[in-house]
Design an enzyme around this catalytic site. Sequence first.
Site, PDB file in Angstrom:
ATOM      1  N   GLY A   1       6.478 -12.767   2.444  1.00 24.86           N
ATOM      2  CA  GLY A   1       6.587 -11.749   1.405  1.00 24.86           C
ATOM      3  C   GLY A   1       8.038 -11.454   1.084  1.00 24.86           C
ATOM      4  O   GLY A   1       8.782 -10.977   1.942  1.00 24.86           O
ATOM      5  N   LEU A   2       8.427 -11.771  -0.141  1.00 23.23           N
ATOM      6  CA  LEU A   2       9.826 -11.556  -0.515  1.00 23.23           C
ATOM      7  C   LEU A   2       9.919 -10.453  -1.578  1.00 23.23           C
ATOM      8  O   LEU A   2      10.514 -10.631  -2.623  1.00 23.23           O
ATOM      9  CB  LEU A   2      10.453 -12.865  -1.008  1.00 23.23           C
ATOM     10  CG  LEU A   2      11.961 -12.969  -0.800  1.00 23.23           C
ATOM     11  CD1 LEU A   2      12.324 -13.005   0.676  1.00 23.23           C
ATOM     12  CD2 LEU A   2      12.524 -14.202  -1.488  1.00 23.23           C
TER      13      LEU A   2
ATOM     14  N   THR B   1      10.603  -6.068  -1.988  1.00 24.13           N
ATOM     15  CA  THR B   1      11.800  -5.240  -1.821  1.00 24.13           C
ATOM     16  C   THR B   1      12.434  -5.451  -0.447  1.00 24.13           C
ATOM     17  O   THR B   1      13.632  -5.724  -0.331  1.00 24.13           O
ATOM     18  CB  THR B   1      11.408  -3.754  -1.981  1.00 24.13           C
ATOM     19  OG1 THR B   1      10.729  -3.629  -3.223  1.00 24.13           O
ATOM     20  CG2 THR B   1      12.616  -2.859  -1.979  1.00 24.13           C
ATOM     21  N   VAL B   2      11.622  -5.323   0.611  1.00 25.38           N
ATOM     22  CA  VAL B   2      12.195  -5.398   1.964  1.00 25.38           C
ATOM     23  C   VAL B   2      12.551  -6.846   2.319  1.00 25.38           C
ATOM     24  O   VAL B   2      13.585  -7.110   2.946  1.00 25.38           O
ATOM     25  CB  VAL B   2      11.226  -4.790   2.997  1.00 25.38           C
ATOM     26  CG1 VAL B   2      11.820  -4.881   4.398  1.00 25.38           C
ATOM     27  CG2 VAL B   2      10.916  -3.334   2.649  1.00 25.38           C
ATOM     28  N   GLY B   3      11.714  -7.794   1.880  1.00 27.02           N
ATOM     29  CA  GLY B   3      12.001  -9.203   2.154  1.00 27.02           C
ATOM     30  C   GLY B   3      13.317  -9.624   1.497  1.00 27.02           C
ATOM     31  O   GLY B   3      14.162 -10.290   2.111  1.00 27.02           O
TER      32      GLY B   3
ATOM     33  N   LYS C   1       3.306  -0.523   9.285  1.00 25.24           N
ATOM     34  CA  LYS C   1       2.813   0.588  10.113  1.00 25.24           C
ATOM     35  C   LYS C   1       1.294   0.646  10.137  1.00 25.24           C
ATOM     36  O   LYS C   1       0.678   0.974  11.148  1.00 25.24           O
ATOM     37  CB  LYS C   1       3.398   1.915   9.640  1.00 25.24           C
ATOM     38  CG  LYS C   1       2.971   2.340   8.255  1.00 25.24           C
ATOM     39  CD  LYS C   1       4.106   2.803   7.400  1.00 25.24           C
ATOM     40  CE  LYS C   1       4.827   1.603   6.821  1.00 25.24           C
ATOM     41  NZ  LYS C   1       5.809   1.905   5.807  1.00 25.24           N
TER      42      LYS C   1
ATOM     43  N   GLY D   1       9.966   6.319  -9.205  1.00 25.27           N
ATOM     44  CA  GLY D   1       9.574   5.151  -8.413  1.00 25.27           C
ATOM     45  C   GLY D   1       9.386   5.447  -6.930  1.00 25.27           C
ATOM     46  O   GLY D   1       9.215   4.536  -6.121  1.00 25.27           O
TER      47      GLY D   1
ATOM     48  N   LYS E   1       2.626   6.422  11.166  1.00 28.61           N
ATOM     49  CA  LYS E   1       3.927   6.440  11.849  1.00 28.61           C
ATOM     50  C   LYS E   1       3.887   7.321  13.094  1.00 28.61           C
ATOM     51  O   LYS E   1       4.409   6.943  14.144  1.00 28.61           O
ATOM     52  CB  LYS E   1       5.013   6.905  10.870  1.00 28.61           C
ATOM     53  CG  LYS E   1       5.242   5.916   9.717  1.00 28.61           C
ATOM     54  CD  LYS E   1       6.099   6.527   8.620  1.00 28.61           C
ATOM     55  CE  LYS E   1       6.283   5.575   7.447  1.00 28.61           C
ATOM     56  NZ  LYS E   1       6.841   6.223   6.258  1.00 28.61           N
TER      57      LYS E   1
ATOM     58  N   GLY F   1      13.496   1.952   1.232  1.00 28.07           N
ATOM     59  CA  GLY F   1      14.566   1.303   0.472  1.00 28.07           C
ATOM     60  C   GLY F   1      14.864  -0.063   1.049  1.00 28.07           C
ATOM     61  O   GLY F   1      14.710  -0.298   2.253  1.00 28.07           O
TER      62      GLY F   1
END
Length: 438
Positions: free
Chosen positions: A10-11, A13-15, A104, A186, A204, A301
């Site tokens: 998975g690329l 936002t975080v990737g 999570k 967003g 969490k 983010g």
Amino acid sequence: MQTINIGILGLGTVGGGTAQVLRDNAAEIARRLGRNVNVFMVSTRNVGKAFKVCPDALFTTDPFEVVSHPEVDIVVELFGGSDTAKDLVLQAIENGKHVVTANKKLLAEYGNEIFAAAAQKNVMVHFEAAVAGGIPIIKALREGMSANRIQSVAGIINGTSNFILTQMREKGQSFADALKLAQELGYAEADPTFDIEGHDAGHKITIMSALAFGTPVNFGACYLEGISRLESRDIKYAEELGYRIKLLGITRRSAQGIELRVHPTLIPECRLLANVEGVMNAVRVDADMVGETLYYGAGAGALPTASAVVADIIDISRMIGADTANRVPYLAFRADNVREQPILSMDDITSSYYLRVRAADRAGVLGSIANLLAEQGISIEALIQKAVLDDNQAEIVILTHSTVERNIQAAITAINAHESVSAPVVMIRMESLQSLAA
Ligand code: HSE
């Protein structure tokens, strides 16, 4: 220099952030690690974007190819969701890959199964980015606190909800308007349920509870109450009384068992946690030797979350080849010492309470409401009449001392049945957040 090959599932936002951190800080990371970390393979539906982010990687649209590739050392699961992600992680483990995940939901729901499978295969599963984004709270609970008996963990761990509550308090916005703004900016999804009804925070705090107390993860036992029914007037009254309302994930050890809950909570405005605003996250840990500690930072983010992902990659890379019996345990305590402990029902938790009662504005009403609380053994900390409404109705706000929730529920039932009371009592829990440590 030896190279560690990672495969990213998975690329998004975080990737993308992870690839960027590995690229921009490659020299610093190699200086710390003594090895190079190479993005070897990526699964994505957007090969065009992937090529821009990590041009030297192999690309595939099939994530199962990544978890099966013989040259991948560490699988970084940023797929999201819990069904396919679970299959991918279990397959990666089966294939002897170490795993880093930011998921999570996956861990709160299937963590026990995943850690058991990983132990069988002697592989590591790290998940710093799953809780509070860039804040290294997993490391703090699992390693930094290892000399302590942890008493409680309480955190603002959903940035979307915290943004909405901040808007409601600072700008006097209604919940609906603040949510709309969060969506425009967003922060909130088109379907915001997961964030605003406490599910995300529940995942969490469930993970942190297991790490703090050495129990299996048990999301099913976590009480969830979100912020969607909060009214601006309660935020205003709380502020007038010296409190802020925050959506807290709370887990606490008591003689009877473990409290595990997410709900809006009044906290004294003098506490640092009360002053965490906007989308920021913070987690407070109270432990017997160190006392109170607080961890603050970005809970989401691309780069903050990637910072946590890459730290996990570095940790695993350091430990590859090390004595497997003495690795840091998945859930902080050695697997044979992870023990079920009772999670208390909400009836049995202990808290203080904010009550807002709407009742006829006439002699004796306040006294009789106070009596209904006294009948349940509940002591009042403060009681004020906040407003007289048009139709001879008054709003009374009561802050109670600490009591068992069963008692407050019984008192609320009795107050609601009182002939002078004209609307259901609004109840919000309250935490003083005082350290139990000596
Ligand atoms: N949606 C989360 C939040 C971030 O609002 O904090 C990812 O867990």
